[in-house]
Design a protein around this motif. Structure first.
Motif, PDB file in Angstrom:
ATOM      1  N   GLY A  72       0.789  -1.222   0.000  1.00  0.00           N
ATOM      2  CA  GLY A  72       0.000   0.000   0.000  1.00  0.00           C
ATOM      3  C   GLY A  72       0.819   1.269   0.000  1.00  0.00           C
ATOM      4  N   MET A  73       2.161   1.148   0.001  1.00  0.00           N
ATOM      5  CA  MET A  73       3.043   2.320   0.046  1.00  0.00           C
ATOM      6  C   MET A  73       3.822   2.520  -1.254  1.00  0.00           C
ATOM      7  N   GLY A  74       3.468   1.768  -2.290  1.00  0.00           N
ATOM      8  CA  GLY A  74       4.191   1.913  -3.550  1.00  0.00           C
ATOM      9  C   GLY A  74       5.439   1.066  -3.644  1.00  0.00           C
ATOM     10  N   ARG A  75       5.472  -0.038  -2.949  1.00  0.00           N
ATOM     11  CA  ARG A  75       6.647  -0.923  -2.961  1.00  0.00           C
ATOM     12  C   ARG A  75       6.909  -1.449  -4.368  1.00  0.00           C
ATOM     13  N   ASP A  76       8.174  -1.548  -4.743  1.00  0.00           N
ATOM     14  CA  ASP A  76       8.565  -2.024  -6.072  1.00  0.00           C
ATOM     15  C   ASP A  76       9.902  -2.755  -5.933  1.00  0.00           C
ATOM     16  N   VAL A  77       9.844  -4.070  -5.768  1.00  0.00           N
ATOM     17  CA  VAL A  77      11.080  -4.801  -5.460  1.00  0.00           C
ATOM     18  C   VAL A  77      11.976  -4.955  -6.679  1.00  0.00           C
ATOM     19  N   ALA A  78      11.421  -4.890  -7.873  1.00  0.00           N
ATOM     20  CA  ALA A  78      12.279  -4.931  -9.064  1.00  0.00           C
ATOM     21  C   ALA A  78      13.188  -3.706  -9.095  1.00  0.00           C
ATOM     22  N   THR A  79      12.634  -2.549  -8.764  1.00  0.00           N
ATOM     23  CA  THR A  79      13.448  -1.335  -8.720  1.00  0.00           C
ATOM     24  C   THR A  79      14.427  -1.386  -7.557  1.00  0.00           C
ATOM     25  N   THR A  95       7.586  -6.189   4.342  1.00  0.00           N
ATOM     26  CA  THR A  95       6.170  -6.450   4.122  1.00  0.00           C
ATOM     27  C   THR A  95       5.398  -6.088   5.374  1.00  0.00           C
ATOM     28  N   GLY A  96       4.099  -5.874   5.209  1.00  0.00           N
ATOM     29  CA  GLY A  96       3.247  -5.442   6.307  1.00  0.00           C
ATOM     30  C   GLY A  96       2.335  -4.338   5.801  1.00  0.00           C
ATOM     31  N   TRP A  97       1.768  -3.573   6.726  1.00  0.00           N
ATOM     32  CA  TRP A  97       0.889  -2.465   6.359  1.00  0.00           C
ATOM     33  C   TRP A  97       1.212  -1.236   7.198  1.00  0.00           C
ATOM     34  N   TYR A  98       1.215  -0.090   6.544  1.00  0.00           N
ATOM     35  CA  TYR A  98       1.464   1.213   7.159  1.00  0.00           C
ATOM     36  C   TYR A  98       0.223   1.616   7.971  1.00  0.00           C
ATOM     37  N   TYR A  99       0.142   2.843   8.431  1.00  0.00           N
ATOM     38  CA  TYR A  99      -0.998   3.206   9.270  1.00  0.00           C
ATOM     39  C   TYR A  99      -2.270   3.368   8.434  1.00  0.00           C
ATOM     40  N   GLU A 100      -3.402   3.518   9.118  1.00  0.00           N
ATOM     41  CA  GLU A 100      -4.720   3.291   8.513  1.00  0.00           C
ATOM     42  C   GLU A 100      -5.000   4.132   7.275  1.00  0.00           C
ATOM     43  N   ALA A 101      -4.526   5.371   7.245  1.00  0.00           N
ATOM     44  CA  ALA A 101      -4.797   6.225   6.083  1.00  0.00           C
ATOM     45  C   ALA A 101      -4.253   5.631   4.791  1.00  0.00           C
ATOM     46  N   PHE A 102      -3.312   4.699   4.897  1.00  0.00           N
ATOM     47  CA  PHE A 102      -2.688   4.095   3.724  1.00  0.00           C
ATOM     48  C   PHE A 102      -3.036   2.607   3.579  1.00  0.00           C
ATOM     49  N   ALA A 151      -8.565  -1.173  13.094  1.00  0.00           N
ATOM     50  CA  ALA A 151      -7.933  -1.601  11.841  1.00  0.00           C
ATOM     51  C   ALA A 151      -6.426  -1.741  12.022  1.00  0.00           C
ATOM     52  N   GLU A 152      -5.814  -0.791  12.734  1.00  0.00           N
ATOM     53  CA  GLU A 152      -4.368  -0.853  12.945  1.00  0.00           C
ATOM     54  C   GLU A 152      -3.986  -1.963  13.919  1.00  0.00           C
ATOM     55  N   GLU A 153      -4.839  -2.244  14.874  1.00  0.00           N
ATOM     56  CA  GLU A 153      -4.559  -3.386  15.753  1.00  0.00           C
ATOM     57  C   GLU A 153      -4.594  -4.688  14.960  1.00  0.00           C
ATOM     58  N   LYS A 154      -5.506  -4.783  14.002  1.00  0.00           N
ATOM     59  CA  LYS A 154      -5.595  -5.987  13.170  1.00  0.00           C
ATOM     60  C   LYS A 154      -4.311  -6.192  12.374  1.00  0.00           C
ATOM     61  N   THR A 155      -3.797  -5.116  11.765  1.00  0.00           N
ATOM     62  CA  THR A 155      -2.572  -5.268  10.970  1.00  0.00           C
ATOM     63  C   THR A 155      -1.352  -5.479  11.860  1.00  0.00           C
ATOM     64  N   SER A 169      12.122 -10.046  12.080  1.00  0.00           N
ATOM     65  CA  SER A 169      11.889  -8.993  13.057  1.00  0.00           C
ATOM     66  C   SER A 169      10.891  -7.984  12.492  1.00  0.00           C
ATOM     67  N   LEU A 170      10.453  -7.045  13.354  1.00  0.00           N
ATOM     68  CA  LEU A 170       9.350  -6.162  12.996  1.00  0.00           C
ATOM     69  C   LEU A 170       9.672  -4.725  13.381  1.00  0.00           C
ATOM     70  N   ALA A 171       9.550  -3.817  12.408  1.00  0.00           N
ATOM     71  CA  ALA A 171       9.764  -2.383  12.631  1.00  0.00           C
ATOM     72  C   ALA A 171       8.433  -1.658  12.528  1.00  0.00           C
ATOM     73  N   THR A 172       8.184  -0.737  13.456  1.00  0.00           N
ATOM     74  CA  THR A 172       6.903  -0.050  13.467  1.00  0.00           C
ATOM     75  C   THR A 172       7.022   1.401  13.028  1.00  0.00           C
ATOM     76  N   HIS A 173       5.860   1.967  12.758  1.00  0.00           N
ATOM     77  CA  HIS A 173       5.698   3.407  12.560  1.00  0.00           C
ATOM     78  C   HIS A 173       4.893   3.920  13.740  1.00  0.00           C
ATOM     79  N   CYS A 174       5.529   4.697  14.606  1.00  0.00           N
ATOM     80  CA  CYS A 174       4.833   5.398  15.685  1.00  0.00           C
ATOM     81  C   CYS A 174       4.618   6.826  15.206  1.00  0.00           C
ATOM     82  N   HIS A 175       3.397   7.194  14.933  1.00  0.00           N
ATOM     83  CA  HIS A 175       3.133   8.486  14.304  1.00  0.00           C
ATOM     84  C   HIS A 175       3.578   9.618  15.220  1.00  0.00           C
TER      85      HIS A 175
END
Length: 315
Positions: A72-79, A95-102, A151-155, A169-175
Motif C-alpha cells: 500500500g506504500m508503492g513498494r517495487d522490489v524490481a526497482t 512487508t506489512g501495512w502502514y498506518y490506517e490512512a494508507f 484496523a491498525e490493531e488488526k494489521t 523482526s518487525l519495525a513499526t511506525h509510531c506516528h
C-alpha cells in the motif's frame, strides 16, 4: 550462521562490515490529495537514489539499507533490486501495512488478523509480487496515536504473528513518536520478543522516560528521522539520544534518516540519506561518542535487530 534476507539474496551478518541505514525508503508512493510530492518513483527518482547510495558506500562504507516501504506504500522490489545492484549496497525489503490512512482494500476485506497474517507469511515464504525476492523484515507497521484503533490493531497483530512464524523482526511506525508502549504491549501479547521489535520515530517524541521504558523492555528505539528539521530539530534529537545513552541503552539504538519524498534527495537540494553521516554523527562525536559506540549504533545494533540475535555477537 546469522543471515539477512536482501533483495539480491542471503547475506551473512558477518559480511556487513560498514554502517546500516535502519529505516529508509528508496521507492515509495505516499501521495494523497493533500500532498502530491510524497513519492520516490521508479522512473523519476531511482537514478538519483542509486547515485546517493553509491556515493555513501564510497565515502562512508555504507553496507546495507533497511527499506521499509510495505504493502500500500508503492513498494517495487524490481526497482529495489536494480538500485541495490547498481549502487553495490545491500537492501532489505519489507512487508506489512502502514498506518490506517494508507491501508489498501485488502485490510478492510480481511475477516481478521489471522487472514492477514497468512497473506504476509505467503509473501515471506514465496516471494513478493511473483518475484524471487523475499522480505527480510516486517514493517513499517503503522499506528497513528497513543490508542490503537481496530484496523491498525488488526494489521499489527497480523504482522506480529507473521514475524513469530517466520523468524523475521518487525519495525513499526509510531506516528510522531506516539504509541510505542501500546504497540509493544500488543506485540508481546502475540508472542513476539521485544528484541525483535524496532519502535519507529522515537526521535520525534520528546519524552526520555518513555524511551527508557521501551529500552528497558528490550525493544530497539529508532531515532530514524534524523535531519527532518521541520518535524524536530537535530539539537533536540541529540539531547534525547544522549539521555538514552547516559541511561545505559546504547545497545538499543537504531539510527536513520527516513527519506520518504523526492524533495529530500540531495539532487533536489535536500539533506539526503547521508545527513546522518555528514552532520549528525559528527555532532554526536563532538558530544563524546567514540568510534566503537558509533559502530554499535550504526552497524552492530541493526544487524542484531534484523537477525533476531539477543546478545551482541556481531563484531
Amino acid at each position: 550462521m546469522s543471515v539477512i534476507r536482501t533483495v539480491t539474496g542471503p547475506l551473512a551478518a558477518a559480511d556487513v562490515t560498514g554502517p546500516v541505514l535502519a529505516h529508509e525508503h528508496l521507492v515509495a508512493d505516499l501521495r494523497r490529495d493533500t500532498d502530491g510530492e510524497a513519492a520516490l518513483l521508479p522512473g523519476a527518482h531511482a537514478a538519483p537514489v542509486t547515485a546517493e547510495l553509491a556515493a555513501l558506500r564510497e565515502e562512508f562504507g555504507l553496507a546495507l539499507v533497511v527499506e521499509l516501504t510495505c504493502r500500500g506504500m508503492g513498494r517495487d522490489v524490481a526497482t529495489l533490486t536494480r538500485i541495490s545492484r547498481e549502487s553495490d549496497v545491500a537492501v532489505v525489503a519489507a512487508t506489512g501495512w502502514y498506518y490506517e490512512a494508507f491501508h489498501p482494500a485488502e485490510v478492510t476485506a480481511a475477516r481478521d488478523a489471522e487472514e492477514l497474517a497468512a497473506v504476509l507469511v505467503r509473501e515471506i515464504e514465496n516471494g513478493i509480487d511473483g518475484t524471487a525476492v523475499s522480505p527480510g523484515v516486517l514493517g513499517e507497521v503503522g499506528t497513528h496515536g497513543d490508542v490503537i484503533g481496530a484496523a491498525e490493531e488488526k494489521t499489527l497483530r497480523a504482522s506480529a504473528r507473521a514475524a513469530v512464524r517466520t523468524g523475521l523482526s518487525l519495525a513499526t511506525h509510531c506516528h510522531l513518536g506516539h504509541g510505542g508502549l501500546a504497540q509493544l504491549a500488543v506485540l508481546a501479547e502475540e508472542g513476539l520478543p521485544a528484541h525483535r521489535v524496532s519502535l519507529g520515530h522515537q526521535d520525534l517524541l520528546d519524552d526520555p522516560g518513555v524511551h527508557r521504558r521501551l529500552a528497558q523492555a528490550g525493544a530497539y528505539i529508532a531515532f530514524d528521522t534524523v535531519g527532518k528539521e521541520n518535524y524536530q530539530s537535530d539539537a533536540t534529537r541529540l539531547r534525547l539520544l544522549l539521555s538514552l545513552l547516559e541511561a545505559g541503552h546504547a545497545d538499543r539504538v537504531l539510527l536513520s534518516c527516513d527519506i520518504s519524498r523526492h524533495g529530500y534527495l540531495t539532487a533536489e537540494g535536500g539533506q539526503g540519506y547521508g545527513h546522518l553521516f555528514r552532520s549528525f554523527l559528527p555532532q554526536l562525536r563532538a558530544a563524546g561518542a567514540d568510534d566503537d559506540l558509533i559502530d554499535l549504533m550504526t552497524r552492530r545494533n541493526p544487524v542484531r535487530f534484523l537477525t533476531g540475535t539477543r546478545t551482541e555477537e556481531t563484531r
